[in-house]
Design a protein around this motif. Structure first.
Motif, PDB file in Angstrom:
ATOM      1  N   PRO A   1      10.073  10.040   8.244  1.00 44.37           N
ATOM      2  CA  PRO A   1      10.569   8.693   7.944  1.00 44.37           C
ATOM      3  C   PRO A   1       9.662   7.587   8.462  1.00 44.37           C
ATOM      4  O   PRO A   1       9.807   6.431   8.059  1.00 44.37           O
ATOM      5  CB  PRO A   1      11.937   8.665   8.641  1.00 44.37           C
ATOM      6  N   TYR A   2       8.717   7.929   9.354  1.00 41.89           N
ATOM      7  CA  TYR A   2       7.825   6.922   9.941  1.00 41.89           C
ATOM      8  C   TYR A   2       6.376   7.122   9.503  1.00 41.89           C
ATOM      9  O   TYR A   2       5.444   6.648  10.153  1.00 41.89           O
ATOM     10  CB  TYR A   2       7.912   6.969  11.468  1.00 41.89           C
ATOM     11  N   GLU A   3       6.172   7.833   8.401  1.00 45.88           N
ATOM     12  CA  GLU A   3       4.819   8.197   7.960  1.00 45.88           C
ATOM     13  C   GLU A   3       3.913   6.988   7.828  1.00 45.88           C
ATOM     14  O   GLU A   3       2.807   6.948   8.375  1.00 45.88           O
ATOM     15  CB  GLU A   3       4.902   8.942   6.626  1.00 45.88           C
ATOM     16  N   ALA A   4       4.362   5.954   7.104  1.00 42.29           N
ATOM     17  CA  ALA A   4       3.520   4.771   6.897  1.00 42.29           C
ATOM     18  C   ALA A   4       3.338   3.969   8.172  1.00 42.29           C
ATOM     19  O   ALA A   4       2.295   3.317   8.368  1.00 42.29           O
ATOM     20  CB  ALA A   4       4.121   3.894   5.805  1.00 42.29           C
ATOM     21  N   LEU A   5       4.323   4.016   9.072  1.00 43.72           N
ATOM     22  CA  LEU A   5       4.256   3.235  10.310  1.00 43.72           C
ATOM     23  C   LEU A   5       3.246   3.800  11.299  1.00 43.72           C
ATOM     24  O   LEU A   5       2.959   3.162  12.319  1.00 43.72           O
ATOM     25  CB  LEU A   5       5.636   3.170  10.966  1.00 43.72           C
ATOM     26  N   ARG A   6       2.701   4.965  11.017  1.00 40.44           N
ATOM     27  CA  ARG A   6       1.705   5.564  11.911  1.00 40.44           C
ATOM     28  C   ARG A   6       0.303   4.990  11.680  1.00 40.44           C
ATOM     29  O   ARG A   6      -0.654   5.390  12.353  1.00 40.44           O
ATOM     30  CB  ARG A   6       1.710   7.084  11.756  1.00 40.44           C
ATOM     31  N   PHE A   7       0.192   4.039  10.741  1.00 42.14           N
ATOM     32  CA  PHE A   7      -1.091   3.382  10.470  1.00 42.14           C
ATOM     33  C   PHE A   7      -1.039   1.959  11.019  1.00 42.14           C
ATOM     34  O   PHE A   7      -0.189   1.153  10.612  1.00 42.14           O
ATOM     35  CB  PHE A   7      -1.377   3.383   8.963  1.00 42.14           C
ATOM     36  N   ARG A   8      -1.923   1.664  11.963  1.00 40.14           N
ATOM     37  CA  ARG A   8      -1.902   0.376  12.683  1.00 40.14           C
ATOM     38  C   ARG A   8      -1.954  -0.814  11.734  1.00 40.14           C
ATOM     39  O   ARG A   8      -1.204  -1.784  11.891  1.00 40.14           O
ATOM     40  CB  ARG A   8      -3.073   0.314  13.666  1.00 40.14           C
ATOM     41  N   GLU A   9      -2.828  -0.767  10.746  1.00 43.17           N
ATOM     42  CA  GLU A   9      -2.983  -1.907   9.843  1.00 43.17           C
ATOM     43  C   GLU A   9      -1.718  -2.152   9.030  1.00 43.17           C
ATOM     44  O   GLU A   9      -1.411  -3.303   8.698  1.00 43.17           O
ATOM     45  CB  GLU A   9      -4.189  -1.685   8.917  1.00 43.17           C
ATOM     46  N   PHE A  10      -0.997  -1.098   8.717  1.00 44.98           N
ATOM     47  CA  PHE A  10       0.239  -1.279   7.974  1.00 44.98           C
ATOM     48  C   PHE A  10       1.277  -2.009   8.828  1.00 44.98           C
ATOM     49  O   PHE A  10       2.035  -2.843   8.321  1.00 44.98           O
ATOM     50  CB  PHE A  10       0.786   0.070   7.504  1.00 44.98           C
ATOM     51  N   ASN A  11       1.321  -1.718  10.116  1.00 42.08           N
ATOM     52  CA  ASN A  11       2.236  -2.424  11.010  1.00 42.08           C
ATOM     53  C   ASN A  11       1.886  -3.902  11.118  1.00 42.08           C
ATOM     54  O   ASN A  11       2.775  -4.768  11.147  1.00 42.08           O
ATOM     55  CB  ASN A  11       2.219  -1.776  12.398  1.00 42.08           C
TER      56      ASN A  11
ATOM     57  N   ALA B   1       1.578   8.495   1.297  1.00 41.26           N
ATOM     58  CA  ALA B   1       2.534   7.706   2.074  1.00 41.26           C
ATOM     59  C   ALA B   1       3.098   6.533   1.273  1.00 41.26           C
ATOM     60  O   ALA B   1       3.858   5.731   1.817  1.00 41.26           O
ATOM     61  CB  ALA B   1       1.869   7.186   3.351  1.00 41.26           C
ATOM     62  N   TYR B   2       2.737   6.419  -0.002  1.00 41.98           N
ATOM     63  CA  TYR B   2       3.201   5.276  -0.799  1.00 41.98           C
ATOM     64  C   TYR B   2       4.724   5.142  -0.853  1.00 41.98           C
ATOM     65  O   TYR B   2       5.246   4.038  -0.665  1.00 41.98           O
ATOM     66  CB  TYR B   2       2.643   5.369  -2.229  1.00 41.98           C
ATOM     67  N   PRO B   3       5.474   6.222  -1.131  1.00 39.82           N
ATOM     68  CA  PRO B   3       6.934   6.049  -1.172  1.00 39.82           C
ATOM     69  C   PRO B   3       7.499   5.528   0.143  1.00 39.82           C
ATOM     70  O   PRO B   3       8.362   4.651   0.161  1.00 39.82           O
ATOM     71  CB  PRO B   3       7.447   7.457  -1.493  1.00 39.82           C
ATOM     72  N   ASN B   4       7.002   6.078   1.272  1.00 41.97           N
ATOM     73  CA  ASN B   4       7.482   5.627   2.574  1.00 41.97           C
ATOM     74  C   ASN B   4       7.035   4.199   2.854  1.00 41.97           C
ATOM     75  O   ASN B   4       7.795   3.385   3.408  1.00 41.97           O
ATOM     76  CB  ASN B   4       6.976   6.569   3.667  1.00 41.97           C
ATOM     77  N   ALA B   5       5.803   3.856   2.448  1.00 41.82           N
ATOM     78  CA  ALA B   5       5.310   2.491   2.638  1.00 41.82           C
ATOM     79  C   ALA B   5       6.118   1.505   1.801  1.00 41.82           C
ATOM     80  O   ALA B   5       6.423   0.394   2.253  1.00 41.82           O
ATOM     81  CB  ALA B   5       3.827   2.407   2.259  1.00 41.82           C
ATOM     82  N   ALA B   6       6.483   1.912   0.572  1.00 36.34           N
ATOM     83  CA  ALA B   6       7.301   1.044  -0.273  1.00 36.34           C
ATOM     84  C   ALA B   6       8.653   0.787   0.373  1.00 36.34           C
ATOM     85  O   ALA B   6       9.179  -0.336   0.330  1.00 36.34           O
ATOM     86  CB  ALA B   6       7.486   1.679  -1.659  1.00 36.34           C
ATOM     87  N   THR B   7       9.220   1.808   1.010  1.00 35.37           N
ATOM     88  CA  THR B   7      10.511   1.650   1.681  1.00 35.37           C
ATOM     89  C   THR B   7      10.415   0.669   2.839  1.00 35.37           C
ATOM     90  O   THR B   7      11.221  -0.260   2.961  1.00 35.37           O
ATOM     91  CB  THR B   7      11.007   3.010   2.208  1.00 35.37           C
ATOM     92  N   TRP B   8       9.402   0.850   3.707  1.00 37.15           N
ATOM     93  CA  TRP B   8       9.278  -0.025   4.869  1.00 37.15           C
ATOM     94  C   TRP B   8       8.857  -1.435   4.493  1.00 37.15           C
ATOM     95  O   TRP B   8       9.304  -2.417   5.105  1.00 37.15           O
ATOM     96  CB  TRP B   8       8.299   0.569   5.883  1.00 37.15           C
ATOM     97  N   SER B   9       7.996  -1.549   3.494  1.00 37.26           N
ATOM     98  CA  SER B   9       7.593  -2.881   3.046  1.00 37.26           C
ATOM     99  C   SER B   9       8.780  -3.644   2.466  1.00 37.26           C
ATOM    100  O   SER B   9       9.002  -4.824   2.771  1.00 37.26           O
ATOM    101  CB  SER B   9       6.472  -2.766   1.999  1.00 37.26           C
TER     102      SER B   9
ATOM    103  N   THR C   1      20.359  -0.010   3.222  1.00 40.45           N
ATOM    104  CA  THR C   1      20.037   1.035   2.260  1.00 40.45           C
ATOM    105  C   THR C   1      18.609   1.525   2.430  1.00 40.45           C
ATOM    106  O   THR C   1      18.331   2.731   2.385  1.00 40.45           O
ATOM    107  CB  THR C   1      20.236   0.521   0.822  1.00 40.45           C
ATOM    108  N   MET C   2      17.676   0.601   2.636  1.00 38.09           N
ATOM    109  CA  MET C   2      16.273   0.974   2.723  1.00 38.09           C
ATOM    110  C   MET C   2      15.970   1.773   3.985  1.00 38.09           C
ATOM    111  O   MET C   2      15.123   2.671   3.971  1.00 38.09           O
ATOM    112  CB  MET C   2      15.407  -0.277   2.644  1.00 38.09           C
ATOM    113  N   VAL C   3      16.648   1.453   5.073  1.00 36.89           N
ATOM    114  CA  VAL C   3      16.483   2.262   6.282  1.00 36.89           C
ATOM    115  C   VAL C   3      16.976   3.676   6.027  1.00 36.89           C
ATOM    116  O   VAL C   3      16.348   4.662   6.435  1.00 36.89           O
ATOM    117  CB  VAL C   3      17.235   1.619   7.459  1.00 36.89           C
ATOM    118  N   ILE C   4      18.087   3.820   5.326  1.00 36.47           N
ATOM    119  CA  ILE C   4      18.626   5.137   4.990  1.00 36.47           C
ATOM    120  C   ILE C   4      17.649   5.918   4.113  1.00 36.47           C
ATOM    121  O   ILE C   4      17.420   7.114   4.306  1.00 36.47           O
ATOM    122  CB  ILE C   4      19.990   5.002   4.293  1.00 36.47           C
ATOM    123  N   THR C   5      17.037   5.221   3.131  1.00 37.99           N
ATOM    124  CA  THR C   5      16.117   5.916   2.222  1.00 37.99           C
ATOM    125  C   THR C   5      14.830   6.343   2.913  1.00 37.99           C
ATOM    126  O   THR C   5      14.096   7.176   2.378  1.00 37.99           O
ATOM    127  CB  THR C   5      15.777   5.038   0.996  1.00 37.99           C
ATOM    128  N   ALA C   6      14.533   5.777   4.088  1.00 36.83           N
ATOM    129  CA  ALA C   6      13.381   6.256   4.848  1.00 36.83           C
ATOM    130  C   ALA C   6      13.628   7.671   5.362  1.00 36.83           C
ATOM    131  O   ALA C   6      12.685   8.438   5.580  1.00 36.83           O
ATOM    132  CB  ALA C   6      13.084   5.314   6.014  1.00 36.83           C
TER     133      ALA C   6
END
Length: 423
Positions: free
Chosen positions: A6-16, A146-154, A279-284
């Motif tokens: 659920p935190y795949e995209a958040l493991r990239f510093r620039e994305f944060n 990581a696009y689906p996870n990034a789309a969720t967090w974004s 909802t988006m937190v759940i979908t992560a």
């Protein structure tokens, strides 16, 4: 089957860093729209004036969208986003200045009103660049798997900002007034501008730099037209947002129907975003890529039902709950749509495809505000909202019946293929 991180995209510093920039920017932008709505309706007491705010933004956004997409595909994304934020800060500064006591005392109400519309118009030009630039930049700071996870967090970050922004605007209007609320907005935009430079410049992936603009625009339009799933998802969401734009009339509900004042207005405006971010937190944690087409149709059907309930309600807590659930189902549709676009759009066409998306969906928010203001003028506020929800339901039935590729869409294989390509 591999368990989803659920935190795949958040493991990239620039994305944060990107999420932080987006949060401050959207927080300020959503605050600004609310403050403007409140001020304009306070001056005019006419729902038509709220529709005009949407119209003033949607006209330049639609006219410039395809050209903006071409420019985004031809330019370095980080620097282009910085330019857009810098120009947006000037609009925020202008709104702050024209609501100052000195201007209010020396200018007529019509002069102030037309100045607000003018600044909103220039904001619409910038709006046409923001969407494609942000969409393209995400693809450069996270890997494809990581696009689906990034789309969720974004999307969650965007929704979180639209929760807090409107609610905070409602409170600041009450506490410090319109003028100083706009000062806070200006500060937030400047802060997002400074944080953005923690992200380095990115390569330009388009192999056709300097391509003829008309050929480039045709390629973008043809791609969307031939991709039935993308076209169907955008069309469905566009019509749902266009006719389900009840939030544009919230000042009328807050002041004249529910009679809850500026604080109640802030809660009403934030309720859809609260539901969406939940909802988006759940979908992560629980992916929604399987049977994505059916889930998309069900989500927008639920959205239409919620809008009808809201329109008919005269009780504040029922209206609040209806808007909350409208946000929950809208969050599902947003994540699915963004995932479709990220997975099925080539890197060199992201700007142009996102621009088409902004015409279909992004600009339909403002066009929906205009439609809501017009129908409220012609039918009455409650009837206009119920009509919009009903049209949303009819759109879902029509799309589900005529667009079989979208109805049977399953994104599980797309995600698996991207993971294999990058492993």
């Amino acid at each position: 089957m591999q368990k989803q991180d659920p935190y795949e995209a958040l493991r990239f510093r620039e994305f944060n860093i990107f999420l932080l920039v987006r949060f401050f920017l959207v927080f300020g932008w959503s605050m600004q729209f609310i403050v403007i709505e409140w001020q304009v309706y306070s001056i005019t007491k006419d729902p038509w004036s709220l529709g005009l705010i949407g119209l003033m933004e949607v006209i330049p956004a639609v006219l410039m969208a395809l050209f903006a997409g071409h420019i985004v595909d031809q330019r370095e994304k980080r620097s282009l986003l910085a330019t857009c934020i810098a120009l947006f800060s000037l609009i925020s500064l202008g709104l702050f200045l024209i609501t100052s006591p000195a201007i209010v005392e020396s200018w007529s109400q019509h002069e102030i009103l037309y100045s607000v519309y003018g600044l909103v118009f220039f904001g619409g030009i910038l709006r046409s660049f923001f969407g494609p630039t942000i969409f393209s930049l995400i693809a450069l700071i996270v890997p494809k798997k990581a696009y689906p996870n990034a789309a969720t967090w974004s999307s969650s970050t965007w929704q979180a900002a639209t929760i807090l922004g409107p609610a905070f605007a409602g409170f600041t209007i009450d506490w410090i007034g319109v003028h100083w609320s706009l000062c806070i907005i200006f500060g937030l935009v400047v802060l997002s501008f400074m944080i953005l430079f923690l992200i380095p410049k990115k390569p330009i992936l388009n192999p056709n730099i300097g391509e003829d603009i008309w050929k480039s625009l045709r390629e973008g339009i043809d791609f969307v037209k031939n991709e039935k799933v993308i076209l169907g998802a955008l069309t469905l969401d566009m019509i749902a947002v266009l006719f389900g734009g009840a939030v544009a009339l919230l000042p009328v509900f807050a002041q004249d129907i529910l009679e809850v004042g500026s604080q109640g207005f802030g809660f009403l405006r934030a309720a859809p975003a609260v539901g969406a971010v939940l909802t988006m937190v759940i979908t992560a944690y629980i992916p929604i890529t399987k049977n994505a087409g059916k889930k998309l149709l069900a989500a927008i059907f639920g959205f239409g039902i919620c809008i009808i309930v809201f329109g008919l309600s005269t009780i504040f807590w029922i209206s609040l709950i209806a808007l909350f659930f409208s946000g929950m189902v809208d969050g599902v549709s947003m994540v699915i749509r963004q995932t479709i676009l990220q997975l099925r759009t080539p890197d060199e066409m992201r700007g142009r495809v996102s621009s088409v998306n902004s015409i279909f969906v992004g600009s339909s928010n403002e066009l929906g505000a205009f439609e809501s203001g017009l129908t409220a003028k012609l039918m009455g506020t409650v009837t206009a909202v119920v009509f919009g929800g009903t049209m949303t339901l009819l759109t879902v039935f029509a799309t589900g019946f005529f667009n079989k590729p979208l109805r049977e869409l399953d994104l599980t294989e797309d995600v698996r293929r991207q993971s294999l390509e990058e492993s």
